[in-house]
Design a protein around this motif. Structure first.
Motif, mmCIF file in Angstrom:
data_model
loop_
_atom_site.group_PDB
_atom_site.id
_atom_site.type_symbol
_atom_site.label_atom_id
_atom_site.label_comp_id
_atom_site.label_asym_id
_atom_site.label_seq_id
_atom_site.Cartn_x
_atom_site.Cartn_y
_atom_site.Cartn_z
ATOM 1 N N VAL A 31 -2.858 -35.050 93.201
ATOM 2 C CA VAL A 31 -3.708 -35.820 92.280
ATOM 3 C C VAL A 31 -4.893 -35.003 91.780
ATOM 4 O O VAL A 31 -5.541 -34.294 92.555
ATOM 5 N N LEU A 32 -5.171 -35.124 90.488
ATOM 6 C CA LEU A 32 -6.403 -34.553 89.950
ATOM 7 C C LEU A 32 -7.304 -35.707 89.516
ATOM 8 O O LEU A 32 -6.909 -36.528 88.683
ATOM 9 N N LEU A 33 -8.493 -35.767 90.111
ATOM 10 C CA LEU A 33 -9.473 -36.776 89.694
ATOM 11 C C LEU A 33 -10.511 -36.077 88.821
ATOM 12 O O LEU A 33 -11.112 -35.087 89.230
ATOM 13 N N LYS A 80 -3.934 -31.518 80.468
ATOM 14 C CA LYS A 80 -2.544 -31.134 80.146
ATOM 15 C C LYS A 80 -1.976 -30.149 81.161
ATOM 16 O O LYS A 80 -0.845 -30.340 81.620
ATOM 17 N N PRO A 81 -2.718 -29.121 81.553
ATOM 18 C CA PRO A 81 -2.159 -28.215 82.563
ATOM 19 C C PRO A 81 -1.818 -28.945 83.869
ATOM 20 O O PRO A 81 -0.796 -28.672 84.481
ATOM 21 N N ALA A 82 -2.635 -29.895 84.268
ATOM 22 C CA ALA A 82 -2.368 -30.637 85.512
ATOM 23 C C ALA A 82 -1.116 -31.512 85.365
ATOM 24 O O ALA A 82 -0.288 -31.591 86.280
ATOM 25 N N LEU A 83 -0.958 -32.149 84.219
ATOM 26 C CA LEU A 83 0.230 -32.981 83.994
ATOM 27 C C LEU A 83 1.493 -32.118 83.986
ATOM 28 O O LEU A 83 2.544 -32.512 84.485
ATOM 29 N N LYS A 84 1.358 -30.910 83.457
ATOM 30 C CA LYS A 84 2.486 -29.970 83.426
ATOM 31 C C LYS A 84 2.926 -29.608 84.843
ATOM 32 O O LYS A 84 4.094 -29.351 85.098
ATOM 33 N N VAL A 89 -2.851 -37.541 87.118
ATOM 34 C CA VAL A 89 -4.230 -37.300 86.656
ATOM 35 C C VAL A 89 -4.940 -38.643 86.527
ATOM 36 O O VAL A 89 -4.423 -39.575 85.897
ATOM 37 N N ILE A 90 -6.098 -38.736 87.170
ATOM 38 C CA ILE A 90 -6.923 -39.946 87.066
ATOM 39 C C ILE A 90 -8.223 -39.535 86.378
ATOM 40 O O ILE A 90 -8.944 -38.674 86.881
ATOM 41 N N SER A 91 -8.514 -40.159 85.253
ATOM 42 C CA SER A 91 -9.774 -39.833 84.579
ATOM 43 C C SER A 91 -10.709 -41.050 84.536
ATOM 44 O O SER A 91 -10.317 -42.142 84.140
ATOM 45 N N ASP A 92 -11.921 -40.805 84.980
ATOM 46 C CA ASP A 92 -12.989 -41.792 84.937
ATOM 47 C C ASP A 92 -13.550 -41.723 83.513
ATOM 48 O O ASP A 92 -14.312 -40.827 83.197
ATOM 49 N N ARG A 93 -13.098 -42.614 82.657
ATOM 50 C CA ARG A 93 -13.343 -42.691 81.209
ATOM 51 C C ARG A 93 -12.458 -41.718 80.434
ATOM 52 O O ARG A 93 -12.180 -40.618 80.870
ATOM 53 N N TYR A 94 -12.088 -42.188 79.215
ATOM 54 C CA TYR A 94 -11.275 -41.374 78.288
ATOM 55 C C TYR A 94 -11.394 -41.994 76.898
ATOM 56 O O TYR A 94 -12.456 -42.564 76.579
ATOM 57 N N ILE A 95 -10.331 -41.943 76.107
ATOM 58 C CA ILE A 95 -10.388 -42.348 74.684
ATOM 59 C C ILE A 95 -11.024 -43.714 74.420
ATOM 60 O O ILE A 95 -11.732 -43.885 73.438
ATOM 61 N N ASP A 96 -10.771 -44.680 75.293
ATOM 62 C CA ASP A 96 -11.266 -46.037 75.024
ATOM 63 C C ASP A 96 -12.794 -46.124 75.077
ATOM 64 O O ASP A 96 -13.383 -46.966 74.414
ATOM 65 N N SER A 97 -13.418 -45.243 75.881
ATOM 66 C CA SER A 97 -14.891 -45.248 75.930
ATOM 67 C C SER A 97 -15.477 -44.955 74.556
ATOM 68 O O SER A 97 -16.480 -45.545 74.161
ATOM 69 N N THR A 98 -14.852 -44.034 73.818
ATOM 70 C CA THR A 98 -15.396 -43.687 72.496
ATOM 71 C C THR A 98 -15.153 -44.816 71.499
ATOM 72 O O THR A 98 -16.033 -45.148 70.705
#
Ligand code: TMP
Length: 211
Positions: A31-33, A80-84, A89-98
């Motif tokens: 997992v990548l946080l 992307k490198p991590a998904l590859k 991948v868990i991201s604390d905020r992403y596109i929806d925040s904007t």
């Protein structure tokens, strides 16, 4: 598998994202946080600029483009490198925040932001987004207490210093946007106990990941 967490300040998303990482690692997932703003090397500097109380005069367009710059760098150098490598991948905020903060919050057309997000991310969309929803007063109280404890109010307090009206617009914006993206965004009541919230997150994940 790409999972994102969203919500107003103090909704508990960082705690839940950490909890989920630990849970999945116990299930032998790699997992990548990560987080936005600030998930990449360049992003660390952009985060400081974006959240500092020193930058109260930043225009809404400058703010928008800095968040998009942070995101583009984050997606291409970290996510992307991590998904590859088949990581979760868990991201604390992403596109929806904007969409919500700069769109619904600052009155920039959310559809324009959606298109700019697609450009910044090369259309990389999360498989699942968890929106932790709770009343603005409760979230802000938690966020302000945390900032006082960490002495980060000056360094990271620019959004917490916004009016109650602004934060109410954010909460409502999130709920509107979630209703338009029902397949991806799952709304969970952030007022419940952290354990209860976590169980609901696992329930939402069960249809999408073997856990
Ligand atoms: P955080 O406190 O969850 O780390 O988020 C930092 C602040 O940045 C938060 O107040 C929301 C804001 N933000 C935006 O306004 N637009 C964005 O695109 C992102 C990622 C965050």
């Amino acid at each position: 598998m790409f999972i994102t967490f969203e919500g107003i300040e103090g909704c508990g998303k960082s705690t839940q994202a950490k909890k989920l990482k630990e849970f999945l690692e116990q299930k032998n997932y790699s997992v990548l946080l990560t987080r936005e703003p600030g998930g990449s090397k360049l992003g660390t500097t952009l985060r400081k600029i974006l959240l500092s109380m020193e930058n109260q005069d930043i225009t809404k367009e400058t703010e928008l483009f800095l968040y998009l710059a942070d995101r583009s760098q984050h997606v291409h150098t970290i996510i992307k490198p991590a998904l590859k490598e088949n990581k979760v991948v868990i991201s604390d905020r992403y596109i929806d925040s904007t969409v919500v903060y700069q769109g619904y919050g600052r009155d920039i057309d959310p559809n324009v932001i959606h298109l700019l997000n697609e450009l910044a991310t090369n259309k990389l969309c999360p498989d699942l987004t968890i929106l932790l929803d709770l009343p603005v007063e409760i979230g802000l109280k938690r966020a302000l207490a945390r900032n006082l404890n960490n002495k980060t109010a000056r360094e990271e307090g620019r959004f917490e210093a916004e009016s109650l009206e602004f934060h109410t617009k954010i909460r409502e914006g999130y709920l509107t946007w979630a209703a338009l993206n029902k397949d991806r965004i799952v709304v969970i009541n952030g007022e419940n106990s952290p354990e209860q919230v976590f169980q609901e997150i696992l329930l939402a994940l069960k249809n999408r990941l073997e856990i």
